[in-house]
Scaffold this motif. Structure first.
Motif, PDB file in Angstrom:
ATOM      1  N   UNK A  46      55.634  34.936  -8.508  1.00 12.77           N
ATOM      2  CA  UNK A  46      55.285  36.156  -7.791  1.00 12.77           C
ATOM      3  C   UNK A  46      54.951  37.280  -8.776  1.00 12.77           C
ATOM      4  N   UNK A  47      55.272  37.121 -10.048  1.00 13.34           N
ATOM      5  CA  UNK A  47      55.014  38.186 -11.009  1.00 13.34           C
ATOM      6  C   UNK A  47      53.524  38.429 -11.213  1.00 13.34           C
ATOM      7  N   UNK A  48      52.713  37.386 -11.172  1.00 12.08           N
ATOM      8  CA  UNK A  48      51.280  37.558 -11.399  1.00 12.08           C
ATOM      9  C   UNK A  48      50.625  38.472 -10.362  1.00 12.08           C
ATOM     10  N   UNK A  49      50.827  38.230  -9.026  1.00 12.37           N
ATOM     11  CA  UNK A  49      50.201  39.132  -8.057  1.00 12.37           C
ATOM     12  C   UNK A  49      50.662  40.578  -8.195  1.00 12.37           C
ATOM     13  N   UNK A  50      51.948  40.795  -8.493  1.00 10.48           N
ATOM     14  CA  UNK A  50      52.431  42.153  -8.690  1.00 10.48           C
ATOM     15  C   UNK A  50      51.715  42.773  -9.877  1.00 10.48           C
ATOM     16  N   UNK A  51      51.606  42.021 -10.961  1.00  9.38           N
ATOM     17  CA  UNK A  51      50.974  42.539 -12.162  1.00  9.38           C
ATOM     18  C   UNK A  51      49.510  42.899 -11.910  1.00  9.38           C
ATOM     19  N   UNK A  52      48.772  41.990 -11.291  1.00 12.00           N
ATOM     20  CA  UNK A  52      47.355  42.253 -11.044  1.00 12.00           C
ATOM     21  C   UNK A  52      47.162  43.438 -10.102  1.00 12.00           C
ATOM     22  N   UNK A  53      47.984  43.521  -9.076  1.00  5.62           N
ATOM     23  CA  UNK A  53      47.873  44.635  -8.138  1.00  5.62           C
ATOM     24  C   UNK A  53      48.215  45.955  -8.829  1.00  5.62           C
ATOM     25  N   UNK A  83      55.157  49.745 -18.732  1.00  7.57           N
ATOM     26  CA  UNK A  83      56.325  50.514 -18.293  1.00  7.57           C
ATOM     27  C   UNK A  83      56.498  50.439 -16.783  1.00  7.57           C
ATOM     28  N   UNK A  84      55.398  50.590 -16.040  1.00 14.69           N
ATOM     29  CA  UNK A  84      55.483  50.512 -14.579  1.00 14.69           C
ATOM     30  C   UNK A  84      55.910  49.111 -14.158  1.00 14.69           C
ATOM     31  N   UNK A  85      55.390  48.097 -14.821  1.00 12.98           N
ATOM     32  CA  UNK A  85      55.776  46.733 -14.490  1.00 12.98           C
ATOM     33  C   UNK A  85      57.265  46.499 -14.782  1.00 12.98           C
ATOM     34  N   UNK A  86      57.772  47.045 -15.880  1.00 15.53           N
ATOM     35  CA  UNK A  86      59.202  46.912 -16.190  1.00 15.53           C
ATOM     36  C   UNK A  86      60.053  47.568 -15.108  1.00 15.53           C
ATOM     37  N   UNK A  87      59.623  48.721 -14.640  1.00 18.03           N
ATOM     38  CA  UNK A  87      60.352  49.417 -13.582  1.00 18.03           C
ATOM     39  C   UNK A  87      60.376  48.562 -12.312  1.00 18.03           C
ATOM     40  N   UNK A  88      59.253  47.940 -12.009  1.00 20.77           N
ATOM     41  CA  UNK A  88      59.139  47.146 -10.783  1.00 20.77           C
ATOM     42  C   UNK A  88      59.925  45.839 -10.829  1.00 20.77           C
ATOM     43  N   UNK A  89      60.116  45.284 -12.000  1.00 19.55           N
ATOM     44  CA  UNK A  89      60.773  43.976 -12.094  1.00 19.55           C
ATOM     45  C   UNK A  89      62.225  44.048 -12.551  1.00 19.55           C
ATOM     46  N   UNK A  90      62.714  45.240 -12.882  1.00 19.36           N
ATOM     47  CA  UNK A  90      64.098  45.378 -13.335  1.00 19.36           C
ATOM     48  C   UNK A  90      65.060  45.052 -12.195  1.00 19.36           C
ATOM     49  N   UNK A  91      66.120  44.293 -12.473  1.00 23.38           N
ATOM     50  CA  UNK A  91      67.064  43.912 -11.419  1.00 23.38           C
ATOM     51  C   UNK A  91      67.766  45.119 -10.794  1.00 23.38           C
ATOM     52  N   UNK A  92      68.223  44.923  -9.568  1.00 22.28           N
ATOM     53  CA  UNK A  92      68.932  45.954  -8.819  1.00 22.28           C
ATOM     54  C   UNK A  92      70.434  45.766  -8.954  1.00 22.28           C
ATOM     55  N   UNK A 125      77.173  42.545 -10.135  1.00 16.24           N
ATOM     56  CA  UNK A 125      76.148  41.557  -9.819  1.00 16.24           C
ATOM     57  C   UNK A 125      74.786  42.239  -9.888  1.00 16.24           C
ATOM     58  N   UNK A 126      73.771  41.513 -10.342  1.00 19.21           N
ATOM     59  CA  UNK A 126      72.405  42.016 -10.383  1.00 19.21           C
ATOM     60  C   UNK A 126      71.558  41.191  -9.427  1.00 19.21           C
ATOM     61  N   UNK A 127      70.679  41.872  -8.699  1.00 17.89           N
ATOM     62  CA  UNK A 127      69.848  41.218  -7.698  1.00 17.89           C
ATOM     63  C   UNK A 127      68.381  41.315  -8.089  1.00 17.89           C
ATOM     64  N   UNK A 128      67.628  40.295  -7.775  1.00 10.61           N
ATOM     65  CA  UNK A 128      66.228  40.199  -8.137  1.00 10.61           C
ATOM     66  C   UNK A 128      65.375  41.249  -7.414  1.00 10.61           C
ATOM     67  N   UNK A 129      64.494  41.895  -8.169  1.00  9.44           N
ATOM     68  CA  UNK A 129      63.565  42.857  -7.574  1.00  9.44           C
ATOM     69  C   UNK A 129      62.616  42.152  -6.612  1.00  9.44           C
ATOM     70  N   UNK A 130      62.264  40.902  -6.903  1.00  9.21           N
ATOM     71  CA  UNK A 130      61.379  40.139  -6.016  1.00  9.21           C
ATOM     72  C   UNK A 130      62.032  39.901  -4.656  1.00  9.21           C
ATOM     73  N   UNK A 131      63.336  39.625  -4.641  1.00  6.25           N
ATOM     74  CA  UNK A 131      64.038  39.441  -3.378  1.00  6.25           C
ATOM     75  C   UNK A 131      64.085  40.744  -2.590  1.00  6.25           C
ATOM     76  N   UNK A 165      60.727  41.274  -1.033  1.00  3.92           N
ATOM     77  CA  UNK A 165      60.574  40.368   0.116  1.00  3.92           C
ATOM     78  C   UNK A 165      61.306  40.912   1.333  1.00  3.92           C
ATOM     79  N   UNK A 166      62.509  41.430   1.137  1.00  5.89           N
ATOM     80  CA  UNK A 166      63.279  41.978   2.252  1.00  5.89           C
ATOM     81  C   UNK A 166      62.690  43.297   2.756  1.00  5.89           C
ATOM     82  N   UNK A 167      62.122  44.101   1.849  1.00 10.49           N
ATOM     83  CA  UNK A 167      61.472  45.339   2.277  1.00 10.49           C
ATOM     84  C   UNK A 167      60.218  45.050   3.098  1.00 10.49           C
ATOM     85  N   UNK A 168      59.515  43.990   2.733  1.00  9.78           N
ATOM     86  CA  UNK A 168      58.287  43.635   3.441  1.00  9.78           C
ATOM     87  C   UNK A 168      58.568  42.945   4.779  1.00  9.78           C
ATOM     88  N   UNK A 169      59.752  42.396   4.944  1.00  7.33           N
ATOM     89  CA  UNK A 169      60.120  41.683   6.173  1.00  7.33           C
ATOM     90  C   UNK A 169      61.458  42.189   6.691  1.00  7.33           C
TER      91      UNK A 169
END
Length: 162
Positions: free
Chosen positions: A1-8, A82-91, A133-139, A142-146
């Motif tokens: 999922x990192x590629x589509x985020x990066x390209x967008x 930098x923006x990509x690092x912010x977007x992919x950093x765990x929660x 505990x750290x949670x994935x930014x991708x998860x 996914x939860x924000x979108x659904x």
């Protein structure tokens, strides 16, 4: 999922930098408008607007330019990274709860049930040691979108009583 985020992200950052209407703003307004623009297109930025404003201040010179030139390509690349690092950093648990609008009890229950999966832990030294505990930014994305996923997790099964 990192590629589509990066390209967008790359596409949206470059389209913003080439937009002529942004030039009539002051420095602070340009940075705020840039972060707002990204948050409209990337839900993860909404959760981290404050961090974006803080970390992207050093790139205000790029936002000031009328049209980014090739000699600024390295700086634009650093901005994108930098923006990509912010977007992919765990929660962390607190940022996850704020981002999803869930209570600590819900987060703990869903983690215990395996619905939220931690991707790691972070050791904290504060009057002793404990881990978060750290949670994935991708998860989280996914939860924000659904949001129906969270709604289904909240719905408790009705017990059948005679």
């Amino acid at each position: 999922m990192k590629r589509p985020i990066h390209h967008a992200l790359v596409r949206d950052i470059l389209s913003y930098l080439h937009a002529p209407e942004r030039l009539a703003l002051s420095k602070g307004e340009r940075l705020t408008r840039f972060v707002d623009f990204l948050s409209e297109h990337h839900r993860i930025i909404v959760c981290r607007k404050q961090e974006c404003r803080k970390r992207l201040r050093r790139f205000e010179h790029i936002l000031d330019m009328a049209c980014p030139t090739t000699n600024k390509a390295r700086d634009i690349g650093k901005l994108i990274t930098t923006v990509e690092e912010i977007c992919t950093r765990p929660f962390t648990p607190a940022t996850l709860q704020d981002a999803l609008g869930v209570s600590s009890r819900e987060r703990i229950r869903w983690t215990r049930d395996g619905k939220l999966r931690p991707i790691g832990t972070k050791m904290i030294k504060d009057r002793g040691r404990f881990s978060l505990a750290l949670y994935s930014a991708e998860d989280v994305v996914r939860l924000l979108m659904s949001p129906e996923i969270l709604a289904s997790w909240r719905a408790r099964p009705v017990s059948c009583r005679p």
